[in-house]
Design a protein around this motif. Structure first.
Motif, PDB file in Angstrom:
ATOM      1  N   GLN A   1       0.832  -1.206   0.000  1.00 58.65           N
ATOM      2  CA  GLN A   1       0.000   0.000   0.000  1.00 58.65           C
ATOM      3  C   GLN A   1       0.867   1.257   0.000  1.00 58.65           C
ATOM      4  O   GLN A   1       0.586   2.230  -0.716  1.00 58.65           O
ATOM      5  CB  GLN A   1      -0.911   0.012   1.226  1.00 58.65           C
ATOM      6  CG  GLN A   1      -2.070  -0.955   1.166  1.00 58.65           C
ATOM      7  CD  GLN A   1      -2.910  -0.886   2.434  1.00 58.65           C
ATOM      8  OE1 GLN A   1      -2.425  -1.135   3.530  1.00 58.65           O
ATOM      9  NE2 GLN A   1      -4.176  -0.519   2.270  1.00 58.65           N
ATOM     10  N   ILE A   2       1.914   1.241   0.804  1.00 53.19           N
ATOM     11  CA  ILE A   2       2.781   2.414   0.893  1.00 53.19           C
ATOM     12  C   ILE A   2       3.617   2.556  -0.368  1.00 53.19           C
ATOM     13  O   ILE A   2       3.793   3.668  -0.894  1.00 53.19           O
ATOM     14  CB  ILE A   2       3.661   2.326   2.155  1.00 53.19           C
ATOM     15  CG1 ILE A   2       2.778   2.360   3.414  1.00 53.19           C
ATOM     16  CG2 ILE A   2       4.679   3.467   2.189  1.00 53.19           C
ATOM     17  CD1 ILE A   2       3.529   2.079   4.703  1.00 53.19           C
ATOM     18  N   ALA A   3       4.119   1.442  -0.884  1.00 54.42           N
ATOM     19  CA  ALA A   3       4.893   1.493  -2.135  1.00 54.42           C
ATOM     20  C   ALA A   3       4.059   2.110  -3.251  1.00 54.42           C
ATOM     21  O   ALA A   3       4.565   2.906  -4.059  1.00 54.42           O
ATOM     22  CB  ALA A   3       5.350   0.091  -2.517  1.00 54.42           C
TER      23      ALA A   3
ATOM     24  N   LEU B   1       9.764   2.256   5.567  1.00 52.10           N
ATOM     25  CA  LEU B   1      11.144   2.011   5.134  1.00 52.10           C
ATOM     26  C   LEU B   1      11.225   0.757   4.268  1.00 52.10           C
ATOM     27  O   LEU B   1      11.945   0.729   3.261  1.00 52.10           O
ATOM     28  CB  LEU B   1      12.062   1.884   6.344  1.00 52.10           C
ATOM     29  CG  LEU B   1      12.165   3.125   7.239  1.00 52.10           C
ATOM     30  CD1 LEU B   1      13.106   2.863   8.406  1.00 52.10           C
ATOM     31  CD2 LEU B   1      12.626   4.344   6.451  1.00 52.10           C
ATOM     32  N   ASP B   2      10.467  -0.274   4.640  1.00 53.40           N
ATOM     33  CA  ASP B   2      10.495  -1.519   3.868  1.00 53.40           C
ATOM     34  C   ASP B   2       9.953  -1.330   2.456  1.00 53.40           C
ATOM     35  O   ASP B   2      10.339  -2.058   1.533  1.00 53.40           O
ATOM     36  CB  ASP B   2       9.660  -2.592   4.574  1.00 53.40           C
ATOM     37  CG  ASP B   2      10.292  -3.085   5.868  1.00 53.40           C
ATOM     38  OD1 ASP B   2      11.478  -2.803   6.104  1.00 53.40           O
ATOM     39  OD2 ASP B   2       9.584  -3.759   6.638  1.00 53.40           O
TER      40      ASP B   2
ATOM     41  N   PRO C   1      11.512   3.488  13.567  1.00 53.88           N
ATOM     42  CA  PRO C   1      11.128   2.208  14.170  1.00 53.88           C
ATOM     43  C   PRO C   1      12.238   1.583  15.003  1.00 53.88           C
ATOM     44  O   PRO C   1      11.997   0.602  15.710  1.00 53.88           O
ATOM     45  CB  PRO C   1      10.802   1.341  12.951  1.00 53.88           C
ATOM     46  CG  PRO C   1      11.702   1.867  11.882  1.00 53.88           C
ATOM     47  CD  PRO C   1      11.794   3.356  12.126  1.00 53.88           C
ATOM     48  N   TYR C   2      13.442   2.149  14.915  1.00 52.60           N
ATOM     49  CA  TYR C   2      14.606   1.565  15.591  1.00 52.60           C
ATOM     50  C   TYR C   2      14.903   2.204  16.947  1.00 52.60           C
ATOM     51  O   TYR C   2      15.755   1.723  17.680  1.00 52.60           O
ATOM     52  CB  TYR C   2      15.836   1.683  14.693  1.00 52.60           C
ATOM     53  CG  TYR C   2      15.596   1.163  13.306  1.00 52.60           C
ATOM     54  CD1 TYR C   2      15.185  -0.151  13.094  1.00 52.60           C
ATOM     55  CD2 TYR C   2      15.766   1.986  12.196  1.00 52.60           C
ATOM     56  CE1 TYR C   2      14.951  -0.625  11.807  1.00 52.60           C
ATOM     57  CE2 TYR C   2      15.531   1.511  10.910  1.00 52.60           C
ATOM     58  CZ  TYR C   2      15.127   0.218  10.728  1.00 52.60           C
ATOM     59  OH  TYR C   2      14.894  -0.253   9.454  1.00 52.60           O
TER      60      TYR C   2
ATOM     61  N   THR D   1      10.904  12.958  -0.979  1.00 52.08           N
ATOM     62  CA  THR D   1      11.325  12.949   0.419  1.00 52.08           C
ATOM     63  C   THR D   1      10.269  12.273   1.278  1.00 52.08           C
ATOM     64  O   THR D   1       9.067  12.478   1.073  1.00 52.08           O
ATOM     65  CB  THR D   1      11.547  14.386   0.928  1.00 52.08           C
ATOM     66  OG1 THR D   1      12.513  15.028   0.079  1.00 52.08           O
ATOM     67  CG2 THR D   1      12.054  14.406   2.366  1.00 52.08           C
ATOM     68  N   LEU D   2      10.745  11.479   2.246  1.00 50.50           N
ATOM     69  CA  LEU D   2       9.868  10.759   3.173  1.00 50.50           C
ATOM     70  C   LEU D   2      10.145  11.202   4.600  1.00 50.50           C
ATOM     71  O   LEU D   2      11.299  11.304   5.018  1.00 50.50           O
ATOM     72  CB  LEU D   2      10.118   9.252   3.058  1.00 50.50           C
ATOM     73  CG  LEU D   2       9.555   8.366   4.182  1.00 50.50           C
ATOM     74  CD1 LEU D   2       8.029   8.360   4.161  1.00 50.50           C
ATOM     75  CD2 LEU D   2      10.117   6.944   4.070  1.00 50.50           C
ATOM     76  N   LEU D   3       9.061  11.447   5.342  1.00 48.01           N
ATOM     77  CA  LEU D   3       9.125  11.594   6.793  1.00 48.01           C
ATOM     78  C   LEU D   3       8.315  10.468   7.407  1.00 48.01           C
ATOM     79  O   LEU D   3       7.192  10.203   6.978  1.00 48.01           O
ATOM     80  CB  LEU D   3       8.525  12.925   7.262  1.00 48.01           C
ATOM     81  CG  LEU D   3       9.125  14.243   6.797  1.00 48.01           C
ATOM     82  CD1 LEU D   3       8.422  15.401   7.502  1.00 48.01           C
ATOM     83  CD2 LEU D   3      10.605  14.292   7.067  1.00 48.01           C
ATOM     84  N   THR D   4       8.877   9.795   8.415  1.00 43.29           N
ATOM     85  CA  THR D   4       8.139   8.731   9.081  1.00 43.29           C
ATOM     86  C   THR D   4       8.722   8.478  10.463  1.00 43.29           C
ATOM     87  O   THR D   4       9.749   9.053  10.846  1.00 43.29           O
ATOM     88  CB  THR D   4       8.140   7.437   8.242  1.00 43.29           C
ATOM     89  OG1 THR D   4       7.148   6.542   8.757  1.00 43.29           O
ATOM     90  CG2 THR D   4       9.499   6.751   8.251  1.00 43.29           C
ATOM     91  N   PHE D   5       8.052   7.611  11.225  1.00 46.37           N
ATOM     92  CA  PHE D   5       8.520   7.245  12.559  1.00 46.37           C
ATOM     93  C   PHE D   5       9.854   6.510  12.497  1.00 46.37           C
ATOM     94  O   PHE D   5      10.113   5.764  11.547  1.00 46.37           O
ATOM     95  CB  PHE D   5       7.501   6.327  13.244  1.00 46.37           C
ATOM     96  CG  PHE D   5       6.291   7.032  13.770  1.00 46.37           C
ATOM     97  CD1 PHE D   5       6.327   7.693  14.986  1.00 46.37           C
ATOM     98  CD2 PHE D   5       5.110   7.018  13.058  1.00 46.37           C
ATOM     99  CE1 PHE D   5       5.205   8.339  15.477  1.00 46.37           C
ATOM    100  CE2 PHE D   5       3.971   7.653  13.545  1.00 46.37           C
ATOM    101  CZ  PHE D   5       4.022   8.321  14.759  1.00 46.37           C
TER     102      PHE D   5
END
Length: 242
Positions: free
Chosen positions: A109-111, A145-146, A127-128, A121-125
């Motif tokens: 869905q994200i891809a 990220l995946d 996860p690490y 450009t991507l902004l996201t949480f």
């Protein structure tokens, strides 16, 4: 928050951004965590796309409300907040609040949205970050990220590339938010803070007592501001991509 050795840059980290996609878990995440930065980039003419992975359909302490009704409310609130911040379009991926996992379905869905929006450009949480205790936040960041690498591959979900306007992913920059892993970007959002607060308050179901419910956010942004001697700041960690 950072160390003395951490390189700190401000809004200039986003100087080359033209199309920004923000992948979050819930309809109010963007506004509370990076709403000021988003507002400033919108003022510069950046096209901004907001992606919420869940419907936010358990986010209430109100007895008697049904999940579909809450979801409808939260979708409408997200649209109003987007209008206040200058976001071009809001997408909701329809997953249930509190049940998000970084599945192959979510990745696809994200891809698809990377390909449709042609964001650079991507902004996201992050996860690490070990402090990322909300499972939905971790899942949204991990899936975002995946999705990056397969969305660049023509043989991955080729039916997505047949959609009008779609092409292979063009992301060249990733910034992680909600992190204390030595963030290296500190954006002074003091000048647009009233707009950030207004966008948060558009989520009336989440903040029924108004600004009183946002004390935690103001304290968080004030602590970040202390790092660069300004009233309020938002922080990000740059993630290299290739």
């Amino acid at each position: 928050m950072g160390t003395p050795e951490t390189k700190r840059v401000g809004l200039e980290a986003f100087a080359e951004v033209q199309r920004l996609i923000v992948v979050a878990a819930h309809p109010d995440d963007l506004e509370c965590i990076c709403g000021g930065t988003v507002a400033m980039l919108a003022e510069r003419g950046v096209e901004i796309f907001s992606v919420n992975c869940t419907l936010g359909d358990i986010g209430t302490r109100e007895a008697g409300i049904l999940r579909p009704a809450l979801a409808a409310t939260r979708l409408a609130e997200a649209e109003e907040a987007a209008r206040l911040l200058g976001i071009r379009r809001v997408y909701n991926l329809g997953h249930h609040d509190g049940e998000l996992v970084a599945s192959l379905e979510l990745r696809a869905q994200i891809a698809r949205l990377y390909r449709l929006t042609q964001a650079d450009t991507l902004l996201t949480f992050d996860p690490y970050w070990p402090g990322q205790i909300h499972p939905d936040h971790r899942a949204a960041g991990q899936a975002a990220l995946d999705a990056y690498m397969p969305s660049k591959m023509p043989l991955y979900r080729p039916e997505q590339l047949a959609e009008n306007g779609a092409d292979l992913c063009r992301l060249t920059r990733v910034f992680l938010f909600s992190t204390q892993r030595e963030p290296d970007v500190f954006v002074d959002v003091s000048a647009v803070y009233e707009r950030k607060v207004a966008a948060c308050l558009a989520h009336r179901s989440q903040f029924p007592e108004g600004e009183k419910n946002l004390d935690w956010m103001k304290e968080m942004d004030a602590r970040a501001g202390e790092e660069i001697q300004v009233p309020y700041a938002e922080v990000f960690k740059t993630m290299p991509v290739w």
